[in-house]
Design an enzyme around this catalytic site. Structure first.
Site, short mmCIF file in Angstrom:
data_model
loop_
_atom_site.label_atom_id
_atom_site.label_comp_id
_atom_site.label_asym_id
_atom_site.label_seq_id
_atom_site.Cartn_x
_atom_site.Cartn_y
_atom_site.Cartn_z
N GLY A 11 0.82 -1.20 0.00
CA GLY A 11 0.00 0.00 0.00
C GLY A 11 0.85 1.26 0.00
N GLN A 12 0.20 2.41 -0.11
CA GLN A 12 0.94 3.67 -0.20
C GLN A 12 1.81 3.91 1.03
OE1 GLN A 12 -1.48 7.10 -2.01
NE2 GLN A 12 -3.04 5.82 -1.09
N VAL A 13 1.19 3.86 2.20
CA VAL A 13 1.93 4.16 3.44
C VAL A 13 2.90 3.03 3.76
CG1 VAL A 13 1.73 4.68 5.90
CG2 VAL A 13 0.06 5.63 4.30
N THR A 62 -9.50 0.28 2.22
CA THR A 62 -9.69 1.71 2.01
C THR A 62 -10.68 2.04 0.89
OG1 THR A 62 -7.77 1.77 0.55
CG2 THR A 62 -7.39 2.29 2.88
N TYR A 99 -2.62 3.01 11.97
CA TYR A 99 -3.03 4.21 11.24
C TYR A 99 -4.54 4.23 11.07
CZ TYR A 99 1.91 4.53 10.57
OH TYR A 99 3.27 4.61 10.82
N THR A 101 -8.08 7.31 10.61
CA THR A 101 -8.61 8.26 9.63
C THR A 101 -9.48 9.33 10.25
OG1 THR A 101 -10.10 8.41 7.71
CG2 THR A 101 -10.51 6.63 9.25
N ASP A 102 -9.58 10.46 9.56
CA ASP A 102 -10.51 11.52 9.99
C ASP A 102 -11.96 11.07 9.84
OD1 ASP A 102 -11.73 13.01 7.27
OD2 ASP A 102 -9.85 11.95 6.95
N TYR A 125 -16.88 2.60 6.20
CA TYR A 125 -15.42 2.65 6.30
C TYR A 125 -15.00 3.30 7.62
CZ TYR A 125 -10.72 4.54 5.64
OH TYR A 125 -9.40 4.89 5.81
N LYS A 129 -12.98 1.58 10.84
CA LYS A 129 -11.72 2.09 11.37
C LYS A 129 -11.86 2.45 12.85
CE LYS A 129 -8.38 2.82 9.45
NZ LYS A 129 -7.16 1.95 9.30
#
Length: 290
Positions: A11-13, A62, A99, A101-102, A125, A129
């Site tokens: 993934g990105q992170v 995600t 990690y 999320t807002d 989602y 989280k």
């Protein structure tokens, strides 16, 4: 030196963390074929076989809109899996970095959210989280839950890459202008995470939830404008017209928050870190693609 279990390496992170965590220990970064986050028993067995001294968990489901139609998958990866990792971290007496999320907040109002504010996820989602966060806290392990927002990078699926693709294909685009947040480069998240880890001889007194985003805020429209300005400067084709629209003019299966502003005072007060502005980070991301 740590023995680090890093999830979500594709993934990105996760991809950026694999680079940023260099020098802090031996990194074990199994792919999804080796570490099935949707299988609690296999996940638990993998942790027990490795015996890490630190778990870093950027892995997540995600697909915000898709989660509305497959909540069981979202909760398996975003809630059950972090709970298993946290239980194993507690059993081993090691810290877990996770990690979030807002999207755990309602997304209403205009005031930047503080970590202590009430949560009220607007979609599946966000609910999944939040359930993951709650499972980590319930485990009693030493943990850092790092809430971030509007994550992008040079790989994967994200707003930056979508805009660059559509910019090459379209002359006119409509972009939502009434959702406000902080575009956050995945490398900022990874680099600041490594700074935090390197500064902790022990984890007493810092366990908790923190906001980690690039500084400043904008709208998706403002983010798109900045992307196309940098893209045009390097010679890319960009749309000749950008139209700002309201959220209601771009309906999606999952409700999106209009206020994604995150207060970062706690991050600075605890760890002495000040993330770069979102504009500076975006420019660095473009430089990195040259």
């Amino acid at each position: 030196m740590h023995t680090i279990l890093l999830t979500g390496v594709n993934g990105q992170v996760g991809h950026e963390l694999r680079r940023s965590l260099q020098g802090l220990g031996t990194i074990h970064a199994p792919g999804s074929a080796e570490l099935n986050l949707a299988d609690p028993t296999a996940l638990r067995d993998a942790v027990r076989a490795l015996k890490p001294t630190l778990i870093v968990n950027p892995a997540a489901y995600t697909a915000v809109d898709k989660a509305e139609s497959e909540p069981n998958v979202a909760f398996a990866i975003n809630a059950t899996a972090p709970g298993v990792l946290a239980e194993e971290a507690q059993r081993l007496g090691i810290p877990l970095i996770h990690y979030s999320t807002d999207y755990v907040y309602s997304g209403e109002g205009t005031t930047p959210w503080q970590e202590s504010d009430a949560t009220a996820p607007p979609n599946i989602y966000g609910a999944s989280k939040l359930a993951g966060e709650e499972a980590i806290r319930a485990s009693g392990c030493n943990h850092l839950i790092l809430r971030t927002s509007w994550v992008y990078g040079a790989r994967g699926k994200n707003f930056l890459l979508t805009m660059l693709k559509f910019g090459r294909e379209r002359d006119s685009m409509n972009i939502v202008a009434d959702q406000i947040g902080a575009p956050t480069w995945c490398r900022t998240i990874a680099d600041l995470s490594s700074h935090i880890i390197a500064r902790q001889p022990d984890w007493q007194g810092v366990s908790g939830t923190y906001h980690l985003v690039n500084s400043g805020t904008t709208s998706w429209y403002g983010f798109a404008e900045a992307i196309f300005r940098l893209a045009a400067a390097r010679g890319d084709k960009v749309p000749s017209t950008l139209n700002d629209i309201a959220t209601e003019d771009y309906p999606t299966p999952a409700k999106r928050p209009q206020n994604s502003r995150l207060n970062q005072e706690k991050l600075h007060d605890t760890f002495g870190l000040i993330p770069p502005s979102w504009e500076e980070a975006l420019a660095m991301c473009f430089e990195d693609q040259r």
